[in-house]
Design an enzyme around this catalytic site. Structure first.
Site, PDB file in Angstrom:
ATOM      1  N   SER A 148       0.850  -1.192   0.000  1.00  0.00           N
ATOM      2  CA  SER A 148       0.000   0.000   0.000  1.00  0.00           C
ATOM      3  C   SER A 148       0.881   1.235   0.000  1.00  0.00           C
ATOM      4  O   SER A 148       2.001   1.209   0.532  1.00  0.00           O
ATOM      5  CB  SER A 148      -0.899   0.012   1.242  1.00  0.00           C
ATOM      6  OG  SER A 148      -1.540   1.269   1.387  1.00  0.00           O
ATOM      7  N   TYR A 162      -1.369  -0.094  10.565  1.00  0.00           N
ATOM      8  CA  TYR A 162      -1.512  -0.608   9.205  1.00  0.00           C
ATOM      9  C   TYR A 162      -0.338  -0.170   8.341  1.00  0.00           C
ATOM     10  O   TYR A 162       0.276  -0.979   7.630  1.00  0.00           O
ATOM     11  CB  TYR A 162      -2.826  -0.103   8.605  1.00  0.00           C
ATOM     12  CG  TYR A 162      -3.025  -0.446   7.147  1.00  0.00           C
ATOM     13  CD1 TYR A 162      -3.483  -1.697   6.766  1.00  0.00           C
ATOM     14  CD2 TYR A 162      -2.755   0.494   6.150  1.00  0.00           C
ATOM     15  CE1 TYR A 162      -3.677  -2.024   5.423  1.00  0.00           C
ATOM     16  CE2 TYR A 162      -2.946   0.186   4.806  1.00  0.00           C
ATOM     17  CZ  TYR A 162      -3.404  -1.068   4.452  1.00  0.00           C
ATOM     18  OH  TYR A 162      -3.580  -1.372   3.125  1.00  0.00           O
TER      19      TYR A 162
END
Length: 280
Positions: A148, A162
């Site tokens: 990501s 995250y």
């Protein structure tokens, strides 16, 4: 197209979103595919979508499994090789984040949330890749990790845990790429930006909240310069490119950023500086 004919692909997190789109795409392009997830209903929806596109049942293996457990991982590898005979492509797509029920972020968010995110987003990738290693070496195969842009240089206070796992995943991609290329195995990754995947509800957001957020971001050029959020197939096509040795053979240990330009923009660059400088 049948560019993956004779290949076997294992796609984690394939009951929804990017993983579902990837599993469907690989199957439609000739691969025998193992799809997996914890939600049996959504996993069956993925399987049925593949079958309805004309793929024979013998080319699809659906395995409900908890990827966070050693037992679940062993089941995935062993049953895939048992049914199809080998493993050519491993797509480490499964990932998650957790919204704190009390709205806490950053260092105020419980470390137990960190432990859960780390177990799914990183530890499971490491151990599953270890378990698949010998099969991939034998097949001179490919590994594609789904990271990501959250793992990049910018701060991510609202989703710190995250983002930390994705930064670590990028290092795992680089390091394993060098370690495995001597054995003929390529490792690469894709780093998406905003993708409408249905992950919102899975991480504790109210129904429709993630989609609402995506629409808001689409209207702000400082968030999404291209003006639209990605769909899962947009990322699945990049995963397929990285798994296709004819097209991407010289790409080793890299991450393709697919974010509509988001990571190229600093907030100050979205201001009309000419207007500001010439105003009285």
């Amino acid at each position: 197209m049948n560019r993956f004919a004779g290949k076997v692909a294992l796609v984690t997190g394939s009951s929804n979103g990017i993983g579902r789109a990837t599993g469907i795409l690989f199957a439609q392009e000739g691969a025998k595919v193992t799809i997996t997830g914890r939600n049996t209903q959504r996993l069956e929806e993925t399987r049925q979508t593949i079958l309805k596109s004309g793929i024979p049942e013998s080319h699809v293996l659906a395995i409900p499994a908890d990827l966070a457990t050693e037992e679940g991982q062993d089941k995935l590898i062993n049953e895939t090789v048992k049914k199809f005979g080998h493993l050519n492509i491993l797509v480490n797509n499964a990932g998650t984040a957790f919204s704190d029920a009390e709205g806490r972020i950053g260092l105020d968010q419980p470390v137990s949330d960190f432990d859960k995110v780390m177990r799914i987003n990183l530890r499971s990738v490491v151990t599953l890749t270890q378990k698949a290693k010998d099969h991939l070496i034998k097949a001179k195969g490919e590994v594609v990790n789904v990271s990501s842009i959250a793992g990049g240089q910018q701060a991510m206070t609202g989703a710190m845990y995250y983002a930390m796992t994705k930064s670590a995943l990028d290092q795992f991609t680089r390091s394993t790429a060098i370690g495995l290329i001597d054995h003929g195995v390529r490792v690469n990754s894709v780093s998406p930006g905003v993708v409408v995947t249905g992950i919102g509800e899975a991480i504790g957001m109210p129904e429709g909240a993630f989609e609402k957020m995506a629409k808001l971001l689409e209207s702000h050029k400082e968030c999404l310069p291209c003006g639209k959020a990605a769909q899962p197939i947009d990322i699945a096509n990049i995963i397929a490119f990285l798994a296709d040795r004819k097209l991407s053979s010289y790409i080793i240990g890299q991450s393709i950023v697919a974010d509509g330009g988001s990571s190229l923009i600093m907030g100050m660059n979205t201001l009309d500086m000419t207007s500001i400088l010439t105003s009285p």
